[in-house]
Design an enzyme around this catalytic site. Structure first.
Site, PDB file in Angstrom:
ATOM      1  N   ASN A  35      21.806  69.320  34.696  1.00 11.57           N
ATOM      2  CA  ASN A  35      22.300  68.137  35.412  1.00 11.57           C
ATOM      3  C   ASN A  35      22.105  68.305  36.914  1.00 11.57           C
ATOM      4  OD1 ASN A  35      23.497  65.552  35.348  1.00 11.57           O
ATOM      5  ND2 ASN A  35      25.450  66.402  36.017  1.00 11.57           N
ATOM      6  N   ASP A  58      20.840  79.671  31.015  1.00  3.41           N
ATOM      7  CA  ASP A  58      21.958  79.004  30.356  1.00  3.41           C
ATOM      8  C   ASP A  58      23.068  80.026  30.109  1.00  3.41           C
ATOM      9  OD1 ASP A  58      23.587  77.810  28.177  1.00  3.41           O
ATOM     10  OD2 ASP A  58      22.007  76.284  28.200  1.00  3.41           O
ATOM     11  N   SER A 124      40.540  70.525  35.843  1.00  2.94           N
ATOM     12  CA  SER A 124      40.492  69.106  36.212  1.00  2.94           C
ATOM     13  C   SER A 124      41.860  68.469  36.013  1.00  2.94           C
ATOM     14  CB  SER A 124      39.465  68.422  35.301  1.00  2.94           C
ATOM     15  OG  SER A 124      39.608  67.031  35.352  1.00  2.94           O
ATOM     16  N   TYR A 148      35.892  66.118  26.421  1.00  2.07           N
ATOM     17  CA  TYR A 148      35.676  66.807  27.704  1.00  2.07           C
ATOM     18  C   TYR A 148      36.982  67.431  28.186  1.00  2.07           C
ATOM     19  CZ  TYR A 148      35.473  67.457  32.737  1.00  2.07           C
ATOM     20  OH  TYR A 148      35.596  67.999  33.988  1.00  2.07           O
ATOM     21  N   LYS A 152      38.389  71.533  28.784  1.00  2.00           N
ATOM     22  CA  LYS A 152      39.021  72.114  29.989  1.00  2.00           C
ATOM     23  C   LYS A 152      40.364  72.741  29.624  1.00  2.00           C
ATOM     24  CE  LYS A 152      35.892  71.251  33.034  1.00  2.00           C
ATOM     25  NZ  LYS A 152      35.152  72.351  33.647  1.00  2.00           N
ATOM     26  N   ASN A 178      39.873  63.799  42.387  1.00  2.00           N
ATOM     27  CA  ASN A 178      38.569  63.106  42.382  1.00  2.00           C
ATOM     28  C   ASN A 178      37.722  63.515  43.588  1.00  2.00           C
ATOM     29  OD1 ASN A 178      40.485  61.542  40.669  1.00  2.00           O
ATOM     30  ND2 ASN A 178      38.697  60.270  40.333  1.00  2.00           N
TER      31      ASN A 178
HETATM   32  P1  NAD Z   1      27.533  68.934  38.110  1.00  2.00           P
HETATM   33  O1  NAD Z   1      27.046  68.434  36.805  1.00  2.00           O
HETATM   34  O2  NAD Z   1      26.941  68.382  39.348  1.00  2.00           O
HETATM   35  O3  NAD Z   1      27.401  70.534  38.174  1.00  2.00           O
HETATM   36  C1  NAD Z   1      27.509  71.343  37.026  1.00  2.00           C
HETATM   37  C2  NAD Z   1      26.310  72.281  37.019  1.00  2.00           C
HETATM   38  O4  NAD Z   1      26.402  73.161  35.894  1.00  2.00           O
HETATM   39  C3  NAD Z   1      24.970  71.542  36.907  1.00  2.00           C
HETATM   40  O5  NAD Z   1      24.105  72.004  37.929  1.00  2.00           O
HETATM   41  C4  NAD Z   1      24.450  71.918  35.521  1.00  2.00           C
HETATM   42  O6  NAD Z   1      23.041  71.974  35.490  1.00  2.00           O
HETATM   43  C5  NAD Z   1      25.110  73.271  35.296  1.00  2.00           C
HETATM   44  N1  NAD Z   1      25.344  73.628  33.895  1.00  2.00           N
HETATM   45  C6  NAD Z   1      25.980  72.903  32.938  1.00  2.00           C
HETATM   46  N2  NAD Z   1      26.004  73.578  31.781  1.00  2.00           N
HETATM   47  C7  NAD Z   1      25.374  74.761  31.994  1.00  2.00           C
HETATM   48  C8  NAD Z   1      25.088  75.894  31.190  1.00  2.00           C
HETATM   49  N3  NAD Z   1      25.419  75.933  29.891  1.00  2.00           N
HETATM   50  N4  NAD Z   1      24.444  76.937  31.749  1.00  2.00           N
HETATM   51  C9  NAD Z   1      24.072  76.906  33.040  1.00  2.00           C
HETATM   52  N5  NAD Z   1      24.304  75.869  33.860  1.00  2.00           N
HETATM   53  C10 NAD Z   1      24.968  74.804  33.347  1.00  2.00           C
HETATM   54  O7  NAD Z   1      29.135  68.760  38.113  1.00  2.00           O
HETATM   55  P2  NAD Z   1      30.173  68.924  39.307  1.00  2.00           P
HETATM   56  O8  NAD Z   1      30.701  67.579  39.644  1.00  2.00           O
HETATM   57  O9  NAD Z   1      29.623  69.784  40.390  1.00  2.00           O
HETATM   58  O10 NAD Z   1      31.336  69.685  38.550  1.00  2.00           O
HETATM   59  C11 NAD Z   1      31.497  71.082  38.637  1.00  2.00           C
HETATM   60  C12 NAD Z   1      32.688  71.490  37.787  1.00  2.00           C
HETATM   61  O11 NAD Z   1      33.853  70.817  38.241  1.00  2.00           O
HETATM   62  C13 NAD Z   1      32.558  71.155  36.307  1.00  2.00           C
HETATM   63  O12 NAD Z   1      33.121  72.217  35.569  1.00  2.00           O
HETATM   64  C14 NAD Z   1      33.389  69.903  36.151  1.00  2.00           C
HETATM   65  O13 NAD Z   1      33.896  69.780  34.847  1.00  2.00           O
HETATM   66  C15 NAD Z   1      34.502  70.167  37.153  1.00  2.00           C
HETATM   67  N6  NAD Z   1      35.145  68.944  37.660  1.00  2.00           N
HETATM   68  C16 NAD Z   1      34.378  67.981  38.256  1.00  2.00           C
HETATM   69  C17 NAD Z   1      34.990  66.812  38.728  1.00  2.00           C
HETATM   70  C18 NAD Z   1      34.173  65.717  39.352  1.00  2.00           C
HETATM   71  O14 NAD Z   1      34.671  64.596  39.428  1.00  2.00           O
HETATM   72  N7  NAD Z   1      32.967  65.956  39.813  1.00  2.00           N
HETATM   73  C19 NAD Z   1      36.385  66.669  38.614  1.00  2.00           C
HETATM   74  C20 NAD Z   1      37.128  67.681  38.020  1.00  2.00           C
HETATM   75  C21 NAD Z   1      36.497  68.836  37.551  1.00  2.00           C
HETATM   76  C1  WQD Z   2      38.013  56.143  39.381  1.00  2.00           C
HETATM   77  C2  WQD Z   2      38.631  54.741  39.313  1.00  2.00           C
HETATM   78  C3  WQD Z   2      38.109  53.573  37.266  1.00  2.00           C
HETATM   79  C4  WQD Z   2      33.804  53.264  38.002  1.00  2.00           C
HETATM   80  C5  WQD Z   2      36.772  60.977  36.025  1.00  2.00           C
HETATM   81  C6  WQD Z   2      36.958  61.820  34.782  1.00  2.00           C
HETATM   82  C7  WQD Z   2      37.928  62.930  35.044  1.00  2.00           C
HETATM   83  C8  WQD Z   2      37.532  63.720  36.303  1.00  2.00           C
HETATM   84  C9  WQD Z   2      37.264  62.838  37.464  1.00  2.00           C
HETATM   85  C10 WQD Z   2      36.190  65.633  35.758  1.00  2.00           C
HETATM   86  C11 WQD Z   2      39.223  54.396  37.937  1.00  2.00           C
HETATM   87  C12 WQD Z   2      37.486  52.857  38.457  1.00  2.00           C
HETATM   88  C13 WQD Z   2      35.151  53.550  38.115  1.00  2.00           C
HETATM   89  C14 WQD Z   2      33.376  51.908  38.069  1.00  2.00           C
HETATM   90  C15 WQD Z   2      35.664  51.237  38.388  1.00  2.00           C
HETATM   91  N1  WQD Z   2      36.304  64.440  36.117  1.00  2.00           N
HETATM   92  N2  WQD Z   2      36.067  52.540  38.309  1.00  2.00           N
HETATM   93  N3  WQD Z   2      34.319  50.943  38.262  1.00  2.00           N
HETATM   94  O1  WQD Z   2      38.207  58.057  35.842  1.00  2.00           O
HETATM   95  O2  WQD Z   2      39.564  59.159  37.701  1.00  2.00           O
HETATM   96  O3  WQD Z   2      38.010  60.481  36.409  1.00  2.00           O
HETATM   97  O4  WQD Z   2      36.324  61.821  37.082  1.00  2.00           O
HETATM   98  O5  WQD Z   2      37.046  66.388  35.378  1.00  2.00           O
HETATM   99  O6  WQD Z   2      37.959  63.736  33.922  1.00  2.00           O
HETATM  100  O7  WQD Z   2      37.459  61.005  33.743  1.00  2.00           O
HETATM  101  O8  WQD Z   2      37.112  58.809  38.014  1.00  2.00           O
HETATM  102  O9  WQD Z   2      35.401  57.790  39.476  1.00  2.00           O
HETATM  103  O10 WQD Z   2      35.275  57.380  36.980  1.00  2.00           O
HETATM  104  O11 WQD Z   2      37.093  56.300  38.299  1.00  2.00           O
HETATM  105  O12 WQD Z   2      36.486  50.325  38.546  1.00  2.00           O
HETATM  106  O13 WQD Z   2      32.180  51.598  37.944  1.00  2.00           O
HETATM  107  O14 WQD Z   2      37.591  53.779  39.535  1.00  2.00           O
HETATM  108  O15 WQD Z   2      38.581  52.659  36.327  1.00  2.00           O
HETATM  109  O16 WQD Z   2      40.348  53.616  38.159  1.00  2.00           O
HETATM  110  P1  WQD Z   2      38.286  59.031  36.943  1.00  2.00           P
HETATM  111  P2  WQD Z   2      36.104  57.580  38.189  1.00  2.00           P
END
Ligand code: NAD
Ligand code: WQD
Length: 339
Positions: A35, A58, A124, A148, A152, A178
């Site tokens: 990704n 991986d 998360s 998902y 976690k 977020n």
């Molecule tokens: P992202 O997808 O940009 O980064 C994740 C990276 O991990 C990617 O580069 C992907 O290629 C790599 N990856 C996935 N599976 C792999 C595997 N099996 N082996 C090696 N590499 C692998 O996502 P992000 O937004 O940077 O999120 C990072 C972490 O934070 C994740 O664990 C995600 O669940 C967590 N998180 C993200 C958010 C968010 O909103 N972005 C919120 C809460 C938690």
């Molecule tokens: C934010 C708000 C939507 C898109 C997700 C994952 C959560 C965590 C964070 C990793 C909400 C609204 C969104 C759109 C909209 N990730 N929305 N139109 O839902 O808080 O959380 O990311 O752990 O697990 O579920 O984030 O950015 O998707 O949404 O109205 O096109 O925006 O309904 O209220 P969310 P989001």
């Protein structure tokens, strides 16, 4: 001694690598690029003016993980690598369990064999499910409403069991709210595959003309203006929280869990307006029904991270929007545009 960053080519991981390199740490990245793009790693090197070691591998490949730990003196791990799309996890639960949980098990086994027992884990706010009240504290009940979230929650549980069985492990569970924004250089940022699921990348793609209009999912929630409320925090504040957590684990081993959020909730409509100010024109949007699985409100009580890590988010909404927009405007096609 180096810090291994799993998922270091991804959105949050690339910002963490930059902060670590700037802080003088040696960094080793493992990422299978499922990704992300290697271009992100190249840009991190360029911004930091320093090198890091990149392995395209991986986490589930035990042989590759063993070779990575043999090659570098890895002392601690920031574990970002995971799949994170909620809808995809509902369609492909086995893929999510295998990637997120199995991948972590292999990482932990390899760490144990090499005596590296310090881990900062990307958890998360999703582990709080549909919270009974806000702001959310770390001692609130945990639950998951999709595969998902369950990966976690399960990983948190595995890490607790591990640390209890062997107190030599030091583990921080960081529950992000977020994350948004990008490094102010505009060189690294969030580069979603296809149509974004998350609000901010969707808004920036509307602003840059790639998407016609934002769909606001629901205006009938019991919130200030009826739209969903979340705790948006700047990715650079988030990664500073990781460095603080690592410092804490080094000085006081154990297992800790912290919310990383600003402590402020903003509705969807309240996020659109600062973007309009930053880009200087209106963001077209239409109201649609609620998105299944969404909660009305989720925002953090970040007091514990402040008390124990000395961490607090310092960047406001305007800065989050400005930095998200700069990244999008400078890279309308994400990293793919430069490959
Ligand atoms: P992202 O997808 O940009 O980064 C994740 C990276 O991990 C990617 O580069 C992907 O290629 C790599 N990856 C996935 N599976 C792999 C595997 N099996 N082996 C090696 N590499 C692998 O996502 P992000 O937004 O940077 O999120 C990072 C972490 O934070 C994740 O664990 C995600 O669940 C967590 N998180 C993200 C958010 C968010 O909103 N972005 C919120 C809460 C938690
Ligand atoms: C934010 C708000 C939507 C898109 C997700 C994952 C959560 C965590 C964070 C990793 C909400 C609204 C969104 C759109 C909209 N990730 N929305 N139109 O839902 O808080 O959380 O990311 O752990 O697990 O579920 O984030 O950015 O998707 O949404 O109205 O096109 O925006 O309904 O209220 P969310 P989001």
């Amino acid at each position: 001694m180096a810090i291994l960053v799993t998922g270091g080519a991804g959105y949050i991981g690339s910002h963490a690598c930059l902060e670590l390199l700037r802080g003088g740490h040696d960094v080793v990245v493992v990422d299978n690029l499922c990704n992300s793009h290697e271009e992100a790693v190249r840009r991190v090197r360029e911004l930091a003016g320093r090198d890091l070691v990149f392995h395209r591998a991986d986490l589930r490949d035990a042989g590759a993980m063993e070779a990575i730990f043999r090659a570098g003196a890895i002392e601690s791990v920031m574990h970002f690598a995971a799949l994170k799309a909620v809808g995809e996890s509902v369609e492909k639960p086995l893929l999510y369990w295998d990637n997120n949980v199995n991948g972590t098990l292999i990482l932990l086994e390899t760490m144990a064999r090499h005596g590296a027992r310090t881990l900062v884990f990307s958890s998360s706010c999703t582990v709080y499910g549909d919270p009974a009240s806000v702001p959310i504290r770390e001692d609130f009940p945990l639950s998951a409403v999709n595969p998902y979230g369950m990966t976690k929650l399960t990983t948190e549980r595995i890490l607790r069991d591990l640390q209890r069985a062997d107190p030599a492990w030091s583990i921080a569970l960081l529950r992000y709210f977020n994350p948004v924004g990008a490094d102010p250089s505009g060189r690294i940022g969030e580069d979603p595959n296809g149509i974004p699921n998350n609000l901010i990348p969707y808004i920036t793609q509307v602003a840059v003309g790639k998407l016609a209009a934002l769909t606001v999912f629901g205006d009938d929630y019991p919130t200030r203006d009826g739209t969903g409320v979340r705790d948006y925090l700047h990715v650079n504040d988030l990664v500073i929280g990781h460095l603080r957590a690592l410092d804490r684990l080094r000085s006081r081993p154990g297992l800790v869990a912290y919310n990383l959020g600003t402590g402020e909730g903003h509705s969807v409509l309240e996020m659109i307006h600062p973007f309009e100010r930053v880009i200087g024109r209106a963001i077209p949007y239409r109201i649609a029904p609620r998105r299944p699985g969404d909660v009305a409100e989720a925002w953090a009580d970040p007091t514990l991270a402040h008390q124990e890590l000395g961490w607090r988010a310092t960047r406001g909404l305007e800065e989050m929007c400005t930095d998200s927009w700069r990244w999008q405007e400078m890279n309308p096609d994400g990293y793919a545009g430069s490959e």
